[in-house]
Design a protein around this motif. Sequence first.
Motif, PDB file in Angstrom:
ATOM      1  N   GLY A   4       0.780  -1.229   0.000  1.00 14.48           N
ATOM      2  CA  GLY A   4       0.000   0.000   0.000  1.00 14.48           C
ATOM      3  C   GLY A   4       0.807   1.271   0.000  1.00 14.48           C
ATOM      4  N   TYR A   5       2.132   1.184  -0.149  1.00 14.92           N
ATOM      5  CA  TYR A   5       2.979   2.373  -0.163  1.00 14.92           C
ATOM      6  C   TYR A   5       3.735   2.444  -1.492  1.00 14.92           C
ATOM      7  CZ  TYR A   5       2.112   2.694   4.854  1.00 14.92           C
ATOM      8  OH  TYR A   5       1.506   2.807   6.075  1.00 14.92           O
ATOM      9  N   ARG A   6       3.840   3.644  -2.034  1.00 14.96           N
ATOM     10  CA  ARG A   6       4.600   3.842  -3.270  1.00 14.96           C
ATOM     11  C   ARG A   6       5.578   5.000  -3.090  1.00 14.96           C
ATOM     12  NH1 ARG A   6       1.929   5.147  -9.095  1.00 14.96           N
ATOM     13  NH2 ARG A   6       0.796   3.215  -8.614  1.00 14.96           N
ATOM     14  N   ASP A   7       6.845   4.756  -3.402  1.00 16.94           N
ATOM     15  CA  ASP A   7       7.875   5.790  -3.334  1.00 16.94           C
ATOM     16  C   ASP A   7       7.747   6.700  -4.551  1.00 16.94           C
ATOM     17  OD1 ASP A   7      10.128   7.315  -2.922  1.00 16.94           O
ATOM     18  OD2 ASP A   7      11.488   5.618  -2.681  1.00 16.94           O
ATOM     19  N   LEU A   8       7.613   7.991  -4.329  1.00 19.60           N
ATOM     20  CA  LEU A   8       7.458   8.975  -5.403  1.00 19.60           C
ATOM     21  C   LEU A   8       8.698   9.854  -5.541  1.00 19.60           C
ATOM     22  CD1 LEU A   8       3.818  10.189  -4.562  1.00 19.60           C
ATOM     23  CD2 LEU A   8       4.519   8.189  -5.904  1.00 19.60           C
ATOM     24  N   SER A   9       9.844   9.369  -5.061  1.00 18.26           N
ATOM     25  CA  SER A   9      11.044  10.193  -4.957  1.00 18.26           C
ATOM     26  C   SER A   9      12.117   9.781  -5.956  1.00 18.26           C
ATOM     27  CB  SER A   9      11.643  10.083  -3.546  1.00 18.26           C
ATOM     28  OG  SER A   9      10.659  10.182  -2.552  1.00 18.26           O
ATOM     29  N   HIS A  10      12.856  10.770  -6.462  1.00 18.18           N
ATOM     30  CA  HIS A  10      14.075  10.503  -7.216  1.00 18.18           C
ATOM     31  C   HIS A  10      15.231  10.247  -6.258  1.00 18.18           C
ATOM     32  CE1 HIS A  10      12.619  11.490 -11.236  1.00 18.18           C
ATOM     33  NE2 HIS A  10      12.045  12.559 -10.755  1.00 18.18           N
ATOM     34  N   ARG A  11      16.158   9.391  -6.659  1.00 17.99           N
ATOM     35  CA  ARG A  11      17.359   9.165  -5.857  1.00 17.99           C
ATOM     36  C   ARG A  11      18.286  10.380  -5.944  1.00 17.99           C
ATOM     37  NH1 ARG A  11      20.122   3.647  -7.523  1.00 17.99           N
ATOM     38  NH2 ARG A  11      19.906   4.624  -9.579  1.00 17.99           N
ATOM     39  N   ILE A  12      18.996  10.630  -4.862  1.00 19.55           N
ATOM     40  CA  ILE A  12      20.000  11.701  -4.838  1.00 19.55           C
ATOM     41  C   ILE A  12      21.319  11.100  -5.309  1.00 19.55           C
ATOM     42  CG2 ILE A  12      21.299  13.289  -3.374  1.00 19.55           C
ATOM     43  CD1 ILE A  12      18.781  13.618  -1.684  1.00 19.55           C
ATOM     44  N   GLU A  13      21.820  11.610  -6.438  1.00 24.21           N
ATOM     45  CA  GLU A  13      23.002  11.043  -7.082  1.00 24.21           C
ATOM     46  C   GLU A  13      23.882  12.158  -7.635  1.00 24.21           C
ATOM     47  OE1 GLU A  13      21.934   7.254  -9.426  1.00 24.21           O
ATOM     48  OE2 GLU A  13      20.218   8.592  -9.728  1.00 24.21           O
ATOM     49  N   THR A  14      25.143  11.857  -7.800  1.00 24.89           N
ATOM     50  CA  THR A  14      26.072  12.799  -8.406  1.00 24.89           C
ATOM     51  C   THR A  14      25.599  13.195  -9.799  1.00 24.89           C
ATOM     52  OG1 THR A  14      27.951  11.908  -7.180  1.00 24.89           O
ATOM     53  CG2 THR A  14      28.448  13.097  -9.220  1.00 24.89           C
ATOM     54  N   GLY A  15      25.617  14.487 -10.078  1.00 29.00           N
ATOM     55  CA  GLY A  15      25.302  14.992 -11.412  1.00 29.00           C
ATOM     56  C   GLY A  15      23.825  15.114 -11.719  1.00 29.00           C
ATOM     57  N   MET A  16      22.947  14.842 -10.760  1.00 25.99           N
ATOM     58  CA  MET A  16      21.516  14.864 -11.024  1.00 25.99           C
ATOM     59  C   MET A  16      21.046  16.276 -11.377  1.00 25.99           C
ATOM     60  SD  MET A  16      20.223  14.424  -7.099  1.00 25.99           S
ATOM     61  CE  MET A  16      18.477  14.439  -7.416  1.00 25.99           C
ATOM     62  N   THR A 121      19.852  11.187 -14.782  1.00 25.50           N
ATOM     63  CA  THR A 121      20.823  11.161 -13.692  1.00 25.50           C
ATOM     64  C   THR A 121      21.929  12.183 -13.939  1.00 25.50           C
ATOM     65  OG1 THR A 121      20.377   8.826 -13.272  1.00 25.50           O
ATOM     66  CG2 THR A 121      22.476   9.711 -12.468  1.00 25.50           C
ATOM     67  N   ASP A 122      22.446  12.223 -15.158  1.00 27.18           N
ATOM     68  CA  ASP A 122      23.420  13.244 -15.538  1.00 27.18           C
ATOM     69  C   ASP A 122      22.679  14.278 -16.373  1.00 27.18           C
ATOM     70  OD1 ASP A 122      25.417  14.856 -16.516  1.00 27.18           O
ATOM     71  OD2 ASP A 122      26.800  13.221 -16.898  1.00 27.18           O
ATOM     72  N   HIS A 123      22.405  15.447 -15.787  1.00 25.39           N
ATOM     73  CA  HIS A 123      21.566  16.438 -16.470  1.00 25.39           C
ATOM     74  C   HIS A 123      22.230  16.983 -17.728  1.00 25.39           C
ATOM     75  CE1 HIS A 123      23.897  19.965 -15.185  1.00 25.39           C
ATOM     76  NE2 HIS A 123      23.992  19.419 -14.001  1.00 25.39           N
TER      77      HIS A 123
END
Length: 224
Positions: A4-16, A121-123
Amino acid sequence: MVDGYRDLSHRIETGMRTFPGDPDVSVTSAATIPEDGFSVQEIRCGSHTGTHIDAPSHTEPDGGVLADRPIGQYVFTARFRDVTPCSAREPIGPDRLPDGIDDPDVDIVVLRTGWDEYWATDHRENDRYLDHPYLLPAAARRLREANCGVAVDSLNPDPTPTPAADPDEPDGFPVHHALLGSDLPIIENLTALSGLPERFVLYAFPLPIADGDGAPVRAVARVS
């Protein structure tokens, strides 16, 4: 989605991807188990990194900081609307907001534009994320009238970059001023919104940054 839970987040990564001009993000190793006996990562980022929430002080000279809101008020009753498909820099007017936002139990409107598809991930590989749809000032005023904040799967509920789209908003942030100026939440850079129900509970607890004008959140939907 698990239990019943869904993660709506982007990971924090180098170059994001960050908002143009914000600090770059780096996640590097500061200590390793082979060399130090323990592992530690060094994280460098701005207060509006990744999936995050804005405080009124982000755009309002006398606005409050994140700590001014009781922690329980970062649990939102959300009203969801899927407005896909959207084209680049498409304006979203009040007619595309969901019904029922005048319900006093509704805290925030979550809009799916589908623009998280262009997150990279790399903008440096993809600037299309900057060409996201955005809310018209009239939509922001409608949300303010309903006492609702907004959460989007894009970089910004205002256009990016932020040209002066309204003579009454010369800095180009009419949505931010309308909502943050009324102490209503703005959450940016959500993801994985497809198929959410019309109503759900959204958890968006910010990091406890001193005098925080914004902070990354782990945004999670609880659905039945």
